[in-house]
Design a protein around this motif. Structure first.
Motif, PDB file in Angstrom:
ATOM      1  N   SER A 206       0.815  -1.221   0.000  1.00 49.05           N
ATOM      2  CA  SER A 206       0.000   0.000   0.000  1.00 49.05           C
ATOM      3  C   SER A 206       0.845   1.266   0.000  1.00 49.05           C
ATOM      4  CB  SER A 206      -0.930   0.006   1.214  1.00 49.05           C
ATOM      5  OG  SER A 206      -0.191  -0.197   2.414  1.00 49.05           O
ATOM      6  N   LYS A 244      -5.956   2.784   2.002  1.00 45.84           N
ATOM      7  CA  LYS A 244      -5.445   1.438   1.723  1.00 45.84           C
ATOM      8  C   LYS A 244      -4.308   1.084   2.675  1.00 45.84           C
ATOM      9  CE  LYS A 244      -4.886   0.179  -2.562  1.00 45.84           C
ATOM     10  NZ  LYS A 244      -4.441   0.185  -3.975  1.00 45.84           N
ATOM     11  N   GLN A 248      -4.257  -2.031   5.464  1.00 39.75           N
ATOM     12  CA  GLN A 248      -3.214  -3.055   5.472  1.00 39.75           C
ATOM     13  C   GLN A 248      -2.514  -3.107   6.825  1.00 39.75           C
ATOM     14  OE1 GLN A 248      -0.045  -2.655   2.569  1.00 39.75           O
ATOM     15  NE2 GLN A 248       0.506  -4.815   2.727  1.00 39.75           N
TER      16      GLN A 248
END
Length: 524
Positions: A206, A244, A248
């Motif tokens: 990410s 994102k 993660q």
């Protein structure tokens, strides 16, 4: 730790014999490979990269010393130990000049072999420890340089530039940005170190939007990510990329993550500005809640608007504080924060000022508490930064409720010793005047005491409420009059301070278990 050893000797019997001795008498070493000439030894050493190479000198094709020269030229960092007969002593001295660790005379004796290998192992261990210390120092220095740069507020100098270039920081990127991450309720250093490792080893897919990314442990909870963007990004795209990253990290670290994003800038010297913006954005987590990404552009979009808190809300709270009514204070503050949550447009500065005013409402009503503020408020309540210590608006609300409650408790405790005789005096006054209408306000004015506080103090001292004590006096007097006189019920009612005979009958029945008329008949 086990160290890998490679043996190079053109005599198979000797090579296998040495391998046997190592396996049997040198537990810290493991024979990883055997070669039978210098060329074979060179090729296997380049592939295997053993910790220790034990080599004969005289061999066909390529002797041991030539093999060592080639390996050193190829950058192989290992420990070399040469095998030498007495007639080859001059070769051994040459080997030492090449940086060979030691040499062993043939025929090989197990004691000598083990001693030399143990010496080499200790040398390897020291080198490893020194390497780790050096790497730690470099990492610490790198963090120091980056933190110093972030906090310099744009004072970008050639010295800082040289330092950044030394640590491979890109100083000619397209755009630069800072993200400040907050690991929610994760003080464990192991988890923070895992975060830093993931960044360093480039295991976070990410983070692909950054050409180069550097992570700095800024505090126990915050880790700063900064670097150059691979391409120019609009704030919306940057926000999506940070979402994102948050998802993660939440999955890999098993914790809640908040991220503040600064504005992207074209010049590396503007990174400190992006850092301050990211920190400022992250402070708004108290408004947004946990598990959130907040960009600086979002908080800039918060428009000035009328406060959702009305003067009546503050007045209601102050009245409760006046009465030292804990439950009333709680209800008033709950209502104020309900409006804040519904509106959700207050700036951090407005929230800080509102919180401060709520606390000052208590302080203004209780002057002596000002001398003991630190016990409840801490030294930084008057600074905006202090608001950021609360992770959610719920925590801030509960802190204010508990602070005002503490003030009430402190006032009760402080006044208890000063008012130790007021209850006895009040009881005597009530005894003399219970035959007329007498209320809490009259008692409070007579003895210069807050009505709500008097009610609490009276119960604390006597074990019963003021109202029950007054009713008890009146009922006992009524029983005496009903037994010893021929007064009618309504006359007794008036004599003990009641103007309504029906109300008197109900009160008497509740305390005695029968109506006044029944009591009078029973006693005659």
């Amino acid at each position: 730790m086990s160290y890998q050893v490679m043996i190079v000797d053109d005599e198979p019997e000797i090579a296998e014999g040495i391998a046997f001795l190592i396996q049997r008498f040198c537990p810290e070493c493991q024979v990883a490979e055997v070669a039978y000439d210098g060329l074979e030894g060179y090729e296997k050493a380049i592939s295997l990269r053993p910790d220790i190479i034990l080599t004969d000198i005289r061999m066909p094709e390529c002797d041991g010393l030539e093999m060592i020269r080639r390996l050193q030229a190829g950058g192989l960092s290992t420990k070399y130990v040469v095998l030498s007969g007495y007639a080859e002593f001059e070769y051994a001295k040459t080997a030492i000049t090449l940086g060979v660790e030691d040499f062993i005379t043939k025929p090989v004796e197990e004691d000598e072999l083990c001693a030399v290998l143990q010496k080499s192992c200790r040398s390897l261990q020291r080198e490893q420890e020194n390497h780790e210390k050096l790497q730690h120092m470099k990492s610490t220095m790198k963090d120091y340089v980056l933190k110093d740069f972030l906090e310099r507020s744009g004072k970008y100098t050639e010295t800082i530039k040289d330092y950044l270039e030394q640590y491979d920081f890109p100083v000619s990127g397209r755009q630069y940005v800072c993200l400040v991450t907050d690991l929610y309720e994760t003080p464990e250093r192991e988890r923070r170190q895992e975060f830093l490792r993931l960044v360093k080893e480039k295991e976070l897919a990410s983070l692909g939007f950054l050409q180069a990314c550097f992570a700095v442990e800024y505090s126990q909870e915050q880790i700063v990510l900064t670097g150059a963007l691979k391409r120019e990004m609009e704030p919306r795209s940057l926000h999506y990329a940070a979402e994102k990253l948050k998802n993660q990290l939440t999955q890999l670290l098993d914790t809640t993550v908040n991220i503040g994003i600064g504005m992207p800038y074209r010049n590396v010297e503007d990174i400190p500005k992006s850092f301050e913006e990211a920190r400022c954005a992250l402070n708004y987590k108290i408004m947004k809640g946990s598990d959130c990404v907040i960009s600086y552009t979002q908080i800039c979009d918060i428009e000035d608007s009328a406060s959702p808190i009305l003067p009546e809300d503050i007045k209601r709270l102050e009245e409760c504080i006046d009465r030292m009514d804990d439950e009333g204070c709680r209800a008033a503050i709950e209502e104020i924060f309900r409006k804040i949550s519904e509106k959700n447009t207050l700036s951090l500065e407005e929230l800080q000022m509102l919180s401060l005013n709520l606390i000052l409402s208590g302080i203004r009503k209780i002057p002596f508490v000002q001398f003991q503020l630190n016990q409840y408020l801490g030294k930084n309540i008057f600074s905006l930064e202090s608001i950021s210590k609360f992770r959610t608006i719920e925590q801030l609300k509960n802190w204010i409720i508990n602070t005002l409650r503490s003030m009430n408790e402190l006032m009760l405790k402080d006044n208890l010793s000063e008012k130790k005789d007021v209850i006895q005096e009040a009881k005597e006054y009530i005894t003399k005047n219970f035959n007329r209408e007498i209320g809490l306000n009259e008692i409070s004015e007579k003895f210069f005491i807050n009505p709500y506080y008097f009610s609490q103090l009276f119960k604390k001292k006597t074990g019963e409420t003021y109202q029950n004590y007054l009713i008890g006096l009146r009922v006992e007097r009524a029983k005496k009059l009903l037994t010893e006189t021929d007064l009618k019920i309504y006359e007794v009612c008036e004599k003990v301070g009641y103007s309504d005979a029906n109300h008197f009958n109900k009160v008497f029945e509740r305390f005695v278990g029968m109506r006044p008329s029944e009591y009078k008949k029973q006693r005659r």
